[in-house]
Design an enzyme around this catalytic site. Sequence first.
Site, mmCIF file in Angstrom:
data_model
loop_
_atom_site.group_PDB
_atom_site.id
_atom_site.type_symbol
_atom_site.label_atom_id
_atom_site.label_comp_id
_atom_site.label_asym_id
_atom_site.label_seq_id
_atom_site.Cartn_x
_atom_site.Cartn_y
_atom_site.Cartn_z
ATOM 1 N N GLY A 89 -15.918 1.301 -15.651
ATOM 2 C CA GLY A 89 -14.586 0.796 -15.316
ATOM 3 C C GLY A 89 -14.540 -0.257 -14.240
ATOM 4 O O GLY A 89 -13.592 -0.325 -13.453
ATOM 5 N N ARG A 92 1.595 1.881 -3.608
ATOM 6 C CA ARG A 92 0.421 2.412 -4.355
ATOM 7 C C ARG A 92 0.121 3.851 -3.937
ATOM 8 O O ARG A 92 -0.293 4.674 -4.740
ATOM 9 C CB ARG A 92 -0.792 1.504 -4.114
ATOM 10 C CG ARG A 92 -0.617 0.128 -4.757
ATOM 11 C CD ARG A 92 -1.785 -0.795 -4.473
ATOM 12 N NE ARG A 92 -3.004 -0.301 -5.111
ATOM 13 C CZ ARG A 92 -4.217 -0.689 -4.720
ATOM 14 N NH1 ARG A 92 -4.347 -1.514 -3.687
ATOM 15 N NH2 ARG A 92 -5.286 -0.243 -5.344
ATOM 16 N N HIS A 103 -14.402 0.438 -0.624
ATOM 17 C CA HIS A 103 -13.249 -0.407 -0.261
ATOM 18 C C HIS A 103 -12.155 0.374 0.431
ATOM 19 O O HIS A 103 -11.020 -0.078 0.489
ATOM 20 C CB HIS A 103 -12.697 -1.093 -1.528
ATOM 21 C CG HIS A 103 -13.672 -2.070 -2.113
ATOM 22 N ND1 HIS A 103 -13.536 -2.584 -3.383
ATOM 23 C CD2 HIS A 103 -14.814 -2.599 -1.626
ATOM 24 C CE1 HIS A 103 -14.537 -3.410 -3.632
ATOM 25 N NE2 HIS A 103 -15.344 -3.426 -2.581
ATOM 26 N N SER A 122 -15.145 -4.578 -13.557
ATOM 27 C CA SER A 122 -15.423 -5.890 -14.169
ATOM 28 C C SER A 122 -16.613 -6.562 -13.485
ATOM 29 O O SER A 122 -17.031 -7.645 -13.885
ATOM 30 C CB SER A 122 -14.182 -6.782 -14.026
ATOM 31 O OG SER A 122 -13.907 -6.991 -12.632
ATOM 32 N N GLN A 140 -15.342 1.681 -5.965
ATOM 33 C CA GLN A 140 -14.575 0.583 -5.382
ATOM 34 C C GLN A 140 -13.097 0.996 -5.296
ATOM 35 O O GLN A 140 -12.288 0.271 -4.735
ATOM 36 C CB GLN A 140 -14.701 -0.688 -6.238
ATOM 37 C CG GLN A 140 -16.127 -1.188 -6.364
ATOM 38 C CD GLN A 140 -16.253 -2.228 -7.459
ATOM 39 O OE1 GLN A 140 -15.985 -3.419 -7.233
ATOM 40 N NE2 GLN A 140 -16.622 -1.786 -8.636
ATOM 41 N N ASN A 141 -12.789 2.152 -5.853
ATOM 42 C CA ASN A 141 -11.390 2.589 -5.904
ATOM 43 C C ASN A 141 -10.956 3.202 -4.578
ATOM 44 O O ASN A 141 -11.771 3.821 -3.883
ATOM 45 C CB ASN A 141 -11.192 3.619 -7.027
ATOM 46 C CG ASN A 141 -11.532 3.038 -8.385
ATOM 47 O OD1 ASN A 141 -11.596 1.811 -8.555
ATOM 48 N ND2 ASN A 141 -11.796 3.904 -9.342
ATOM 49 N N VAL A 142 -9.697 3.025 -4.275
ATOM 50 C CA VAL A 142 -9.157 3.591 -3.027
ATOM 51 C C VAL A 142 -8.337 4.848 -3.326
ATOM 52 O O VAL A 142 -7.833 5.493 -2.418
ATOM 53 C CB VAL A 142 -8.297 2.535 -2.277
ATOM 54 C CG1 VAL A 142 -9.194 1.387 -1.794
ATOM 55 C CG2 VAL A 142 -7.158 1.999 -3.128
ATOM 56 N N ASP A 143 -8.257 5.212 -4.625
ATOM 57 C CA ASP A 143 -7.563 6.464 -4.958
ATOM 58 C C ASP A 143 -8.491 7.646 -4.681
ATOM 59 O O ASP A 143 -9.694 7.472 -4.479
ATOM 60 C CB ASP A 143 -7.082 6.438 -6.428
ATOM 61 C CG ASP A 143 -8.224 6.436 -7.447
ATOM 62 O OD1 ASP A 143 -8.245 5.553 -8.332
ATOM 63 O OD2 ASP A 143 -9.099 7.325 -7.368
ATOM 64 N N TYR A 197 0.830 -1.221 0.000
ATOM 65 C CA TYR A 197 0.000 0.000 0.000
ATOM 66 C C TYR A 197 0.860 1.265 0.000
ATOM 67 O O TYR A 197 0.493 2.276 -0.584
ATOM 68 C CB TYR A 197 -1.008 -0.036 1.153
ATOM 69 C CG TYR A 197 -2.127 -1.003 0.838
ATOM 70 C CD1 TYR A 197 -2.074 -2.320 1.284
ATOM 71 C CD2 TYR A 197 -3.170 -0.626 -0.009
ATOM 72 C CE1 TYR A 197 -3.057 -3.228 0.925
ATOM 73 C CE2 TYR A 197 -4.158 -1.532 -0.380
ATOM 74 C CZ TYR A 197 -4.090 -2.823 0.078
ATOM 75 O OH TYR A 197 -5.042 -3.731 -0.308
HETATM 76 N N1 APR Z 1 -11.639 2.845 -19.213
HETATM 77 C C1 APR Z 1 -12.713 2.175 -18.725
HETATM 78 N N2 APR Z 1 -12.652 0.899 -18.278
HETATM 79 C C2 APR Z 1 -11.459 0.283 -18.356
HETATM 80 C C3 APR Z 1 -10.295 0.910 -18.859
HETATM 81 C C4 APR Z 1 -10.423 2.257 -19.296
HETATM 82 N N3 APR Z 1 -9.372 2.943 -19.787
HETATM 83 N N4 APR Z 1 -9.262 0.009 -18.799
HETATM 84 C C5 APR Z 1 -9.784 -1.123 -18.260
HETATM 85 N N5 APR Z 1 -11.096 -0.968 -18.022
HETATM 86 C C6 APR Z 1 -12.050 -1.914 -17.453
HETATM 87 C C7 APR Z 1 -11.701 -3.373 -17.655
HETATM 88 O O1 APR Z 1 -12.188 -3.831 -18.912
HETATM 89 C C8 APR Z 1 -12.438 -4.021 -16.480
HETATM 90 O O2 APR Z 1 -13.795 -4.313 -16.820
HETATM 91 O O3 APR Z 1 -12.069 -1.707 -16.052
HETATM 92 C C9 APR Z 1 -12.437 -2.928 -15.400
HETATM 93 C C10 APR Z 1 -11.426 -3.188 -14.300
HETATM 94 O O4 APR Z 1 -11.839 -4.347 -13.622
HETATM 95 P P1 APR Z 1 -10.991 -4.821 -12.357
HETATM 96 O O5 APR Z 1 -9.536 -4.728 -12.697
HETATM 97 O O6 APR Z 1 -11.585 -6.116 -11.914
HETATM 98 O O7 APR Z 1 -11.260 -3.683 -11.272
HETATM 99 P P2 APR Z 1 -12.529 -3.525 -10.337
HETATM 100 O O8 APR Z 1 -13.773 -4.000 -11.031
HETATM 101 O O9 APR Z 1 -12.515 -2.130 -9.846
HETATM 102 O O10 APR Z 1 -12.186 -4.519 -9.112
HETATM 103 C C11 APR Z 1 -13.089 -4.499 -8.010
HETATM 104 O O11 APR Z 1 -11.591 -5.972 -6.831
HETATM 105 O O12 APR Z 1 -9.487 -6.549 -6.186
HETATM 106 C C12 APR Z 1 -10.625 -5.919 -5.789
HETATM 107 O O13 APR Z 1 -10.793 -4.282 -4.133
HETATM 108 C C13 APR Z 1 -10.378 -4.481 -5.451
HETATM 109 O O14 APR Z 1 -11.867 -2.610 -5.760
HETATM 110 C C14 APR Z 1 -11.279 -3.727 -6.410
HETATM 111 C C15 APR Z 1 -12.334 -4.764 -6.757
#
Ligand code: APR
Length: 230
Positions: free
Chosen positions: A171, A57, A105, A173, A87-90, A54
Site C-alpha cells: 500500500g 484526520r 512519519h 506508491s 509511513q502511516n500516522v494512523d 490534522y
Molecule cells: N490496498 C492496497 N494498496 C492500495 C489500496 C488498497 N485498497 N488503495 C490504494 N492503494 C495503493 C495505491 O495504488 C498507491 O500505490 O496505495 C498506494 C498509496 O500511495 P500514496 O497515496 O502515495 O501513499 P504513501 O505511499 O503512503 O505516501 C507516502 O507521502 O504524503 C506523504 O507522509 C505522506 O506517508 C505519506 C507518504
Amino acid sequence: MMKKIVVLSGAGVSAESGISTFRDSNGLWENYNVEDVASIDGWYRNPELMIKFYNDRRRELEHCQPNDAHKIIAELERQYEVVVVTQNVDNLHERGGSSHVIHLHGELTKACSERGKRCVEDIGYRDIKYGEKAADGGILRPFIVWFGESVPLLEDAAAHVQTADILIIIGTSLNVYPAAGLLYYAPTGIPIYVIDPKEVQPIRREVIFIKEKATEGMRQLRAKLMTVDS
Ligand code: APR
C-alpha cells in the site's frame, strides 16, 4: 529461531478502513496543497490551517477500524518475528494487533512541543487548539514528520530491514524518500512481496507482485507463506 518479516506499509493498507490515500484519485493531495498542510514551512506560515487539517484526520480515525490486512499482518506474529515500518500516522496496525510498529512519519494520536518536537504526549482523538502549550511552554503541534523535517526513526527502520528474512511492501506508491529507499537495505536474495492494486514505482530489485488490494493480497500472501514455512 523465528524468521523475521519486515512490513513496509503506506496509506493503501488503511484504504479499506476508509482512510484516504494521498496520491490516488480523490486522494488527500488532490484536495489539499501538501505545502500548506504537511510541511514545516506551512506550520510557520499558517499553523491554524495545519492544526485543522490534522484535527479533521484525527476525528476521522476515531471512527475507522483496522481491516483484515492489519489483522493478518498482526497474526503473522504467531509464526514470525514481525516488525511493521509504516509511513502511516494512523494507529490501525496497533489496533489490528501488531506489537512492534515503527511510525516513520509520526502518529496522529500524539502531540509535541514545536520546540524540537520534545514533550511528546498522547492526545487520543481530541482536537489540538492552536495556542495550547506543551510541557516546555512551546506551542503544542501534531507529532507528525512534515515535508522538510528529518525522519528520526529511519536508522532504526533500516536496521530492521537489513536483518529481514522476508520483506512485505504493502500500500505505498514508493514516491516519498527516505522511506521508499528502505527496501534497498533488504539483504540480497530474500523474497520481497509487493501488494498493490496498481503498478508501483519501478523497483531495482527482484520482487513478487501481488496485484490486489491489501486485504485480498494479505490473504493470498498468508496462504503462500503457510506452504513455504509450515
Ligand atoms: N490496498 C492496497 N494498496 C492500495 C489500496 C488498497 N485498497 N488503495 C490504494 N492503494 C495503493 C495505491 O495504488 C498507491 O500505490 O496505495 C498506494 C498509496 O500511495 P500514496 O497515496 O502515495 O501513499 P504513501 O505511499 O503512503 O505516501 C507516502 O507521502 O504524503 C506523504 O507522509 C505522506 O506517508 C505519506 C507518504
